[in-house]
Design a protein around this motif. Structure first.
Motif, PDB file in Angstrom:
ATOM      1  N   SER A  22      -1.929  12.214   4.204  1.00  0.00           N
ATOM      2  CA  SER A  22      -1.556  11.642   5.504  1.00  0.00           C
ATOM      3  C   SER A  22      -2.383  12.258   6.638  1.00  0.00           C
ATOM      4  CB  SER A  22      -0.067  11.894   5.780  1.00  0.00           C
ATOM      5  OG  SER A  22       0.744  11.588   4.669  1.00  0.00           O
ATOM      6  N   PRO A  23      -3.714  12.075   6.641  1.00  0.00           N
ATOM      7  CA  PRO A  23      -4.526  12.772   7.644  1.00  0.00           C
ATOM      8  C   PRO A  23      -4.678  12.059   8.982  1.00  0.00           C
ATOM      9  CG  PRO A  23      -5.946  11.695   6.051  1.00  0.00           C
ATOM     10  CD  PRO A  23      -4.536  11.450   5.598  1.00  0.00           C
ATOM     11  N   PHE A  24      -4.269  10.778   9.087  1.00  0.00           N
ATOM     12  CA  PHE A  24      -4.518  10.015  10.314  1.00  0.00           C
ATOM     13  C   PHE A  24      -3.224   9.515  10.933  1.00  0.00           C
ATOM     14  CE2 PHE A  24      -8.349   9.237   7.674  1.00  0.00           C
ATOM     15  CZ  PHE A  24      -9.305   9.779   8.527  1.00  0.00           C
ATOM     16  N   LEU A  25      -3.210   9.476  12.261  1.00  0.00           N
ATOM     17  CA  LEU A  25      -2.124   8.825  12.996  1.00  0.00           C
ATOM     18  C   LEU A  25      -2.683   8.330  14.322  1.00  0.00           C
ATOM     19  CD1 LEU A  25       0.886   8.072  13.289  1.00  0.00           C
ATOM     20  CD2 LEU A  25       1.217  10.266  14.449  1.00  0.00           C
ATOM     21  N   PHE A  26      -2.434   7.051  14.603  1.00  0.00           N
ATOM     22  CA  PHE A  26      -2.846   6.437  15.871  1.00  0.00           C
ATOM     23  C   PHE A  26      -4.329   6.669  16.157  1.00  0.00           C
ATOM     24  CE2 PHE A  26       1.739   7.179  17.607  1.00  0.00           C
ATOM     25  CZ  PHE A  26       2.215   6.199  16.738  1.00  0.00           C
ATOM     26  N   GLY A  27      -5.154   6.562  15.116  1.00  0.00           N
ATOM     27  CA  GLY A  27      -6.591   6.676  15.288  1.00  0.00           C
ATOM     28  C   GLY A  27      -7.116   8.084  15.384  1.00  0.00           C
ATOM     29  N   ARG A  28      -6.255   9.091  15.263  1.00  0.00           N
ATOM     30  CA  ARG A  28      -6.681  10.486  15.345  1.00  0.00           C
ATOM     31  C   ARG A  28      -6.634  11.141  13.966  1.00  0.00           C
ATOM     32  NH1 ARG A  28      -7.515   8.834  19.839  1.00  0.00           N
ATOM     33  NH2 ARG A  28      -7.075   9.849  21.845  1.00  0.00           N
ATOM     34  N   GLU A  29      -7.600  12.007  13.697  1.00  0.00           N
ATOM     35  CA  GLU A  29      -7.578  12.819  12.488  1.00  0.00           C
ATOM     36  C   GLU A  29      -6.828  14.111  12.810  1.00  0.00           C
ATOM     37  OE1 GLU A  29     -10.560  15.066   9.312  1.00  0.00           O
ATOM     38  OE2 GLU A  29     -11.402  13.640  10.765  1.00  0.00           O
ATOM     39  N   LEU A  30      -5.687  14.334  12.151  1.00  0.00           N
ATOM     40  CA  LEU A  30      -4.788  15.430  12.513  1.00  0.00           C
ATOM     41  C   LEU A  30      -4.735  16.468  11.407  1.00  0.00           C
ATOM     42  CD1 LEU A  30      -2.033  13.227  14.202  1.00  0.00           C
ATOM     43  CD2 LEU A  30      -3.923  14.464  15.299  1.00  0.00           C
ATOM     44  N   TRP A  31      -3.564  16.648  10.805  1.00  0.00           N
ATOM     45  CA  TRP A  31      -3.409  17.582   9.688  1.00  0.00           C
ATOM     46  C   TRP A  31      -3.668  16.830   8.392  1.00  0.00           C
ATOM     47  CZ3 TRP A  31       1.669  20.849  10.631  1.00  0.00           C
ATOM     48  CH2 TRP A  31       1.588  21.475  11.891  1.00  0.00           C
ATOM     49  N   CYS A  32      -3.949  17.557   7.312  1.00  0.00           N
ATOM     50  CA  CYS A  32      -4.092  16.896   6.001  1.00  0.00           C
ATOM     51  C   CYS A  32      -2.805  16.173   5.615  1.00  0.00           C
ATOM     52  CB  CYS A  32      -4.463  17.922   4.936  1.00  0.00           C
ATOM     53  SG  CYS A  32      -6.147  18.546   5.118  1.00  0.00           S
ATOM     54  N   GLU A  33      -1.670  16.758   5.956  1.00  0.00           N
ATOM     55  CA  GLU A  33      -0.368  16.104   5.741  1.00  0.00           C
ATOM     56  C   GLU A  33       0.361  16.118   7.083  1.00  0.00           C
ATOM     57  OE1 GLU A  33       2.177  13.765   4.441  1.00  0.00           O
ATOM     58  OE2 GLU A  33       0.563  14.336   3.090  1.00  0.00           O
ATOM     59  N   SER A  34       0.186  15.034   7.835  1.00  0.00           N
ATOM     60  CA  SER A  34       0.716  14.956   9.202  1.00  0.00           C
ATOM     61  C   SER A  34       2.161  14.495   9.255  1.00  0.00           C
ATOM     62  CB  SER A  34      -0.155  14.013  10.038  1.00  0.00           C
ATOM     63  OG  SER A  34      -1.508  14.422  10.027  1.00  0.00           O
ATOM     64  N   ARG A  35       2.755  14.117   8.122  1.00  0.00           N
ATOM     65  CA  ARG A  35       4.141  13.640   8.146  1.00  0.00           C
ATOM     66  C   ARG A  35       5.120  14.680   8.688  1.00  0.00           C
ATOM     67  NH1 ARG A  35       4.857  13.988   3.306  1.00  0.00           N
ATOM     68  NH2 ARG A  35       7.051  13.398   3.214  1.00  0.00           N
ATOM     69  N   LEU A  71       6.837  15.207  -0.602  1.00  0.00           N
ATOM     70  CA  LEU A  71       5.580  14.546  -0.942  1.00  0.00           C
ATOM     71  C   LEU A  71       5.372  13.227  -0.208  1.00  0.00           C
ATOM     72  CD1 LEU A  71       5.720  15.182  -4.762  1.00  0.00           C
ATOM     73  CD2 LEU A  71       3.901  16.019  -3.248  1.00  0.00           C
ATOM     74  N   PRO A  72       4.123  12.944   0.187  1.00  0.00           N
ATOM     75  CA  PRO A  72       3.793  11.619   0.685  1.00  0.00           C
ATOM     76  C   PRO A  72       3.726  10.624  -0.461  1.00  0.00           C
ATOM     77  CG  PRO A  72       1.792  12.892   0.437  1.00  0.00           C
ATOM     78  CD  PRO A  72       2.941  13.821   0.117  1.00  0.00           C
ATOM     79  N   ALA A  73       3.842   9.344  -0.142  1.00  0.00           N
ATOM     80  CA  ALA A  73       3.639   8.311  -1.152  1.00  0.00           C
ATOM     81  C   ALA A  73       2.164   8.258  -1.554  1.00  0.00           C
ATOM     82  CB  ALA A  73       4.081   6.960  -0.604  1.00  0.00           C
ATOM     83  N   GLY A  74       1.917   7.817  -2.805  1.00  0.00           N
ATOM     84  CA  GLY A  74       0.580   7.551  -3.270  1.00  0.00           C
ATOM     85  C   GLY A  74      -0.160   8.781  -3.800  1.00  0.00           C
ATOM     86  N   PRO A  75      -1.490   8.657  -3.991  1.00  0.00           N
ATOM     87  CA  PRO A  75      -2.292   7.439  -3.812  1.00  0.00           C
ATOM     88  C   PRO A  75      -2.063   6.367  -4.899  1.00  0.00           C
ATOM     89  CG  PRO A  75      -3.663   9.383  -3.509  1.00  0.00           C
ATOM     90  CD  PRO A  75      -2.359   9.847  -4.102  1.00  0.00           C
ATOM     91  N   THR A  76      -1.894   6.761  -6.169  1.00  0.00           N
ATOM     92  CA  THR A  76      -1.684   5.794  -7.243  1.00  0.00           C
ATOM     93  C   THR A  76      -0.409   6.156  -7.986  1.00  0.00           C
ATOM     94  OG1 THR A  76      -2.849   7.085  -8.920  1.00  0.00           O
ATOM     95  CG2 THR A  76      -4.183   5.584  -7.570  1.00  0.00           C
ATOM     96  N   VAL A 123       0.855  -1.185   0.000  1.00  0.00           N
ATOM     97  CA  VAL A 123       0.000   0.000   0.000  1.00  0.00           C
ATOM     98  C   VAL A 123       0.892   1.236   0.000  1.00  0.00           C
ATOM     99  CG1 VAL A 123      -1.688   1.358   1.281  1.00  0.00           C
ATOM    100  CG2 VAL A 123      -1.976  -1.106   1.104  1.00  0.00           C
ATOM    101  N   MET A 124       0.615   2.136  -0.930  1.00  0.00           N
ATOM    102  CA  MET A 124       1.396   3.358  -1.135  1.00  0.00           C
ATOM    103  C   MET A 124       0.567   4.521  -0.582  1.00  0.00           C
ATOM    104  SD  MET A 124       3.131   4.460  -4.776  1.00  0.00           S
ATOM    105  CE  MET A 124       1.570   4.363  -5.655  1.00  0.00           C
ATOM    106  N   ILE A 125       0.933   4.996   0.622  1.00  0.00           N
ATOM    107  CA  ILE A 125       0.130   6.001   1.325  1.00  0.00           C
ATOM    108  C   ILE A 125       1.068   6.773   2.248  1.00  0.00           C
ATOM    109  CG2 ILE A 125      -0.452   4.456   3.252  1.00  0.00           C
ATOM    110  CD1 ILE A 125      -3.322   5.610   3.136  1.00  0.00           C
ATOM    111  N   GLY A 126       0.718   8.018   2.569  1.00  0.00           N
ATOM    112  CA  GLY A 126       1.617   8.834   3.391  1.00  0.00           C
ATOM    113  C   GLY A 126       1.806   8.288   4.791  1.00  0.00           C
TER     114      GLY A 126
END
Length: 505
Positions: free
Chosen positions: A222-235, A338-343, A125-128
């Protein structure tokens, strides 16, 4: 940080010796620049993509060693954690139908890797940031079994001297601590390399810094981390906090973080390498036997091993790279935004937009960095990470009056930056069919105000509305994302929500 290092302990003299060697390397770089020893223009670009291993349930699988054994290709390597892989695409010359060729190569590589992972009930899976990652997944016992990762973790932990604190406030707030750098492994990115001559380096790096916020706005994933909705790009906030060697007192003093946007426009590549030595203590003080100045005196090319190793432990979003190919030194700008993905199509569209834009901006008679304060570029980057496709940007006002104006990112891209990217790709010699296809993907994302992050959050909330628990909604969103990623249509075409279950009978 791809250097082959061996785990071990360092004594006090190692750091002083390493610092002295770094200074000799920097002097060697200065001589190489002064003597004009670098490679001529070749219009070469390269690409790396970090990947996640995921089970059919949407959860991470800690299997990279076993999967790599089955893949058995030097194009694929380990990354920081056992659910990560990285694929490296060989350098290509910018021109013609290069983006279509790249897309086909990446699709072939990922399909092969996915088949091999499937032998172990896993997939690519290619995702941020993988939405289903849990805090228990990102612990030191799940770091890849590679000496350089163990050593890097030990040194960053020792430099910090206490637990790492993650505190990210977005749509929701995440606060937690970690005893290792393992949370950084959640960040999976695309790295775009561009080989440039020393005379062009500063213009290209400055251009890349100026558009980093725009890249994130259209490419956030990359909007999610550890079950939380954070920043649009949380990396970016996650990467900075999970590798931060500064305890709170040093942060309060204004000591620079190792994950760093920077603080000024530059006039040469030397500026960045010199800053790295001046501001950042060594994490891996491993000395090579080579004396770079003696090598230069003999008319040969030094590897500058210590400089390269140290540079790899300063995490700039646009990083300078020194390398040697066929016995000739060269410089690259490594874009790590850039984050990985989506396609694959989305990745190549992001790449085409970037390469076209930096070419056009680097050649403008009144460069954007002479009209945009550096602080505004940094603020644009932060705004884009927080708000993604809905971000507002500060940008130089068009026309004779000068100054800056605040504008929607999508309006800036559609009205001003896509035409510039088109000009830049034409200057690279990219065929119109490639140019129009991939820039068209960026335009459609802007028109529909859709990117990977907006699709993930919209689908997650639909799943919640359908009655799923948070964990089940995140897992279902991840599984649906994986299905659509492998189908390959760009993310702006993806239907929001989960598919209806098939009727019985």
């Amino acid at each position: 940080m791809g250097e082959k290092v061996v785990a071990g302990q360092f004594d006090l003299s190692d750091r002083q010796r390493y610092r002295d060697k770094l200074r000799r390397c920097l002097t060697g770089l200065e001589r190489l620049l002064a003597e004009q020893r670098f490679d001529r223009p070749k219009n070469l670009m390269g690409l790396e993509i970090e990947l996640n291993l995921v089970g059919s349930d949407g959860m991470p699988r800690m299997l990279n060693g076993e999967v790599l054994e089955r893949i058995a290709s030097r194009d694929f390597q380990t990354e920081l954690a056992m659910f990560n892989l990285e694929v490296n695409i060989a350098p290509h010359r910018l021109g013609g139908r290069v983006f279509d060729r790249l897309a086909e190569e990446i699709r072939t590589s990922l399909a092969y890797a996915d088949r091999k992972a499937g032998e172990l009930d896993a997939g690519i899976v290619m995702i941020g940031i993988l939405p289903t990652l849990d805090r228990d997944d990102l612990v030191s016992s799940n770091l890849s079994d590679v000496d350089r990762y163990t050593l890097l973790n030990d040194q960053i932990v020792a430099a910090r001297g206490e637990d790492f604190v993650l505190d990210i406030e977005g749509v929701e707030r995440l606060t937690c601590t970690s005893k290792s750098i393992a949370p950084e492994a959640a960040c999976t990115s695309v790295q775009l390399h561009l080989q440039v001559t020393p005379g062009r380096f500063a213009d290209v790096w400055n251009a890349a810094q100026a558009v980093a916020g725009v890249q994130i706005a259209v490419g956030a994933n990359s909007p999610f981390l550890f079950g939380r909705e954070l920043w649009c790009e949380s990396r970016p906030p996650l990467f900075q906090q999970s590798t931060d060697t500064r305890p709170p007192e040093l942060q309060a003093q204004g000591v620079r973080p190792r994950t760093w946007f920077g603080e000024r426009w530059i006039s040469s590549a030397h500026d960045l390498f010199e800053e790295n030595l001046r501001y950042f203590p060594a994490l891996l003080p491993i000395c090579d036997d080579e004396d770079p100045l003696e090598v230069l005196d003999e008319g040969a090319v030094p590897s500058l091993a210590e400089l390269v190793l140290h540079n790899g432990t300063v995490y700039r979003w646009n990083r300078p790279v020194y390398g040697i190919a066929d016995g000739v030194p060269h410089l690259r700008v490594e874009n790590r935004v850039l984050p990985a993905g989506p396609t694959v199509t989305d990745v190549i569209a992001n790449a085409a937009f970037y390469y076209g834009l930096v070419r056009a901006l680097a050649e403008e008679s009144r460069p954007v960095w002479t009209r945009l304060p550096f602080e505004a570029a940094a603020a644009n980057f932060d705004a884009a990470c927080r708000h993604g496709i809905d971000a507002r940007m500060t940008w130089p006002r068009r026309g004779r009056y000068g100054g800056t104006v605040e504008v929607d990112a999508v309006s800036l891209v559609r009205d001003e930056l896509l035409p510039l990217a088109e000009t830049g790709l034409a200057a690279w010699g990219i065929e119109p069919a490639d140019r129009d296809l991939y820039l068209g993907v960026i335009e459609e994302r802007c028109r529909r105000r859709t990117n990977g992050a907006s699709w993930q959050t919209a689908t997650f909330h639909r799943a919640l509305e359908a009655g799923l628990s948070r964990d089940a909604a995140l897992a279902a969103t991840t599984r649906r994302y994986g299905e659509l990623m492998h189908l390959g249509e760009p993310v702006h075409t993806w239907p929001v929500g989960l598919p209806e279950p098939a009727p019985l009978g």
